[in-house]
Design a protein around this motif. Structure first.
Motif, PDB file in Angstrom:
ATOM      1  N   HIS A   1     -39.058  18.088  72.850  1.00 53.57           N
ATOM      2  CA  HIS A   1     -40.333  17.476  72.477  1.00 53.57           C
ATOM      3  C   HIS A   1     -40.090  16.227  71.646  1.00 53.57           C
ATOM      4  CE1 HIS A   1     -42.662  20.935  73.925  1.00 53.57           C
ATOM      5  NE2 HIS A   1     -41.708  21.683  73.404  1.00 53.57           N
ATOM      6  N   LEU A   2     -41.075  15.335  71.690  1.00 56.72           N
ATOM      7  CA  LEU A   2     -40.992  14.080  70.955  1.00 56.72           C
ATOM      8  C   LEU A   2     -42.244  13.913  70.110  1.00 56.72           C
ATOM      9  CD1 LEU A   2     -39.428  11.360  70.602  1.00 56.72           C
ATOM     10  CD2 LEU A   2     -40.901  10.437  72.419  1.00 56.72           C
TER      11      LEU A   2
ATOM     12  N   ARG B   1     -33.997  15.037  78.352  1.00 56.72           N
ATOM     13  CA  ARG B   1     -35.384  15.414  78.595  1.00 56.72           C
ATOM     14  C   ARG B   1     -35.537  16.157  79.919  1.00 56.72           C
ATOM     15  NH1 ARG B   1     -40.264  11.525  80.510  1.00 56.72           N
ATOM     16  NH2 ARG B   1     -41.850  13.169  80.675  1.00 56.72           N
TER      17      ARG B   1
ATOM     18  N   PHE C   1     -47.683  13.509  69.954  1.00 54.68           N
ATOM     19  CA  PHE C   1     -46.727  14.464  70.524  1.00 54.68           C
ATOM     20  C   PHE C   1     -46.595  14.285  72.034  1.00 54.68           C
ATOM     21  CE2 PHE C   1     -47.740  16.462  66.520  1.00 54.68           C
ATOM     22  CZ  PHE C   1     -46.539  17.034  66.130  1.00 54.68           C
ATOM     23  N   ASP C   2     -45.323  14.247  72.462  1.00 59.70           N
ATOM     24  CA  ASP C   2     -44.955  14.295  73.881  1.00 59.70           C
ATOM     25  C   ASP C   2     -45.616  13.210  74.724  1.00 59.70           C
ATOM     26  OD1 ASP C   2     -43.249  16.390  73.382  1.00 59.70           O
ATOM     27  OD2 ASP C   2     -44.667  17.947  73.986  1.00 59.70           O
ATOM     28  N   ASP C   3     -45.782  12.042  74.138  1.00 57.91           N
ATOM     29  CA  ASP C   3     -46.183  10.869  74.919  1.00 57.91           C
ATOM     30  C   ASP C   3     -44.887  10.154  75.294  1.00 57.91           C
ATOM     31  OD1 ASP C   3     -47.004   8.485  75.992  1.00 57.91           O
ATOM     32  OD2 ASP C   3     -48.495   8.046  74.444  1.00 57.91           O
ATOM     33  N   TRP C   4     -44.356  10.492  76.465  1.00 53.77           N
ATOM     34  CA  TRP C   4     -43.028  10.010  76.841  1.00 53.77           C
ATOM     35  C   TRP C   4     -43.025   8.540  77.219  1.00 53.77           C
ATOM     36  CZ3 TRP C   4     -39.145  12.899  75.336  1.00 53.77           C
ATOM     37  CH2 TRP C   4     -39.379  14.258  75.115  1.00 53.77           C
TER      38      TRP C   4
ATOM     39  N   ASP D   1     -39.361  21.676  79.223  1.00 52.96           N
ATOM     40  CA  ASP D   1     -40.384  21.919  78.209  1.00 52.96           C
ATOM     41  C   ASP D   1     -39.816  22.330  76.850  1.00 52.96           C
ATOM     42  OD1 ASP D   1     -42.268  21.348  80.108  1.00 52.96           O
ATOM     43  OD2 ASP D   1     -42.659  23.436  80.629  1.00 52.96           O
TER      44      ASP D   1
ATOM     45  N   LEU E   1     -37.064  13.833  67.653  1.00 56.55           N
ATOM     46  CA  LEU E   1     -36.793  14.528  68.909  1.00 56.55           C
ATOM     47  C   LEU E   1     -36.362  15.929  68.518  1.00 56.55           C
ATOM     48  CD1 LEU E   1     -36.463  14.297  72.031  1.00 56.55           C
ATOM     49  CD2 LEU E   1     -34.065  13.717  71.593  1.00 56.55           C
TER      50      LEU E   1
END
Length: 334
Positions: free
Chosen positions: A217-218, A209, A172-175, A214, A232
């Protein structure tokens, strides 16, 4: 005293109206302005207030080709009217919207209604046509984990377990994975022969993004350093929505099923109350709807609202309105 106005995204009255009613990410001015950049439309919101009550409808104004007219459509998603909980008030607001937009040279309005928020279809029908396109699927995140699992079809449960045994992990949310996920998204759109609209550019994804901060989310499915796909999704006011999803070329080891399962578990742990998966293509009960329906028992109808604000101009463009023209592709001159 009643007041009707068209607001720009910079007008503080837009945010002030949203502060007074339950709404979603699709209604905030930042999202509407970003979406307008995809089509070249002008982002506005119709706001109607009366005796302490308020209603707001986000819209994109578009020029009608070869005329000096405009029409209005929804941003992408579910940005239909939100307002005070009063059907008669909604009816008056719908009439006021029709009158105001007509004076602005707007011929028609097409908007997608929100399946999870309060809605008064009969009130909207006093000014236009409401079309029911079928059910969407939602997951009730107030249920226990055991209840969520029991609502999941046994074939999905088996495949979720197979994905775990294969070693698929959801991140989660590792961009730093965003670029790789975008590549799988574009590949997915090519495989399903999606229209050009859905091939969003990397710069658009970066803006999404940045603008939503916030609330975007990914979730990415990984196996041995390879991106198998991802979702997404949005999180706002206790509601979650899958916005865009992708899968890489096979084999993906049922990563798509595990993604939905892990996203709902993640959302529940953060205190969200509902995860909306959407429906089939165009609202139909197709294979996509059946796939989603096997994750949960929640069902909400999806409606669109079509309004002719300037009947004379409409007839010049499309002829006399018929039931077929009001319930099919709208507006028919597009």
């Amino acid at each position: 005293m009643a007041d009707a106005a068209l607001l720009s995204p910079q007008d503080p009255a837009w945010t002030e109206a949203l502060d007074r009613v339950r709404h979603d990410i699709y209604h905030v001015p930042e999202y509407v302005r970003l979406d307008a950049g995809l089509t070249g439309g002008t982002p506005v919101a119709f706001r109607y207030s009366e005796a302490g009550r308020v209603l707001l409808v986000p819209l994109l104004l578009r020029p009608v080709p070869d005329t000096d007219l405009q029409d209005a459509t929804s941003p992408y998603g579910y940005p239909g009217p939100v307002g005070s909980n009063d059907a008669a008030f909604w009816s008056r607001a719908a009439g006021a919207m029709t009158e105001l937009l007509c004076t602005q040279g707007v011929v028609t309005v097409f908007t997608r209604l929100h399946p999870l928020l309060p809605l008064f279809p009969a009130a909207l029908e006093t000014a236009g046509t409401v079309v029911n396109h079928g059910d969407t699927v939602s997951i009730d995140l107030t249920l226990s984990l055991d209840e969520l699992w029991s609502q999941t079809h046994r074939s999905h449960r088996n495949q979720i377990n197979k994905a775990k045994r294969a070693g698929v992990k959801i991140v989660f949310d590792d961009w730093s994975l965003f670029g790789a996920w975008i590549e799988t998204y574009h590949a997915t759109m090519q495989r399903v022969n999606a229209s050009e609209f859905y091939f969003f550019s990397p710069s658009f994804f970066d803006q999404l993004r940045t603008v939503l901060r916030d609330h975007a989310h990914l979730a990415v499915a990984m196996l041995d350093g390879r991106v198998l796909g991802g979702n997404l999704f949005f999180e706002y006011g206790g509601m979650m929505h899958t916005h865009l999803q992708s899968t890489a070329e096979a084999p993906i080891h049922y990563a798509d099923k595990l993604l939905y399962h892990e996203v709902r578990t993640w959302g529940r742990a953060r205190g969200n109350t509902v995860y909306h998966l959407g429906g089939g293509v165009g609202g139909s009960a197709d294979s996509l709807f059946r796939y989603k329906s096997q994750f949960a028992a929640g069902r909400q109808p999806f409606h669109t609202w079509r309004v002719i604000t300037d009947p004379r101009a409409y007839e010049k463009l499309a002829g006399t309105p018929t039931p077929e023209s009001l319930t099919g592709r709208f507006p028919p001159y597009r």
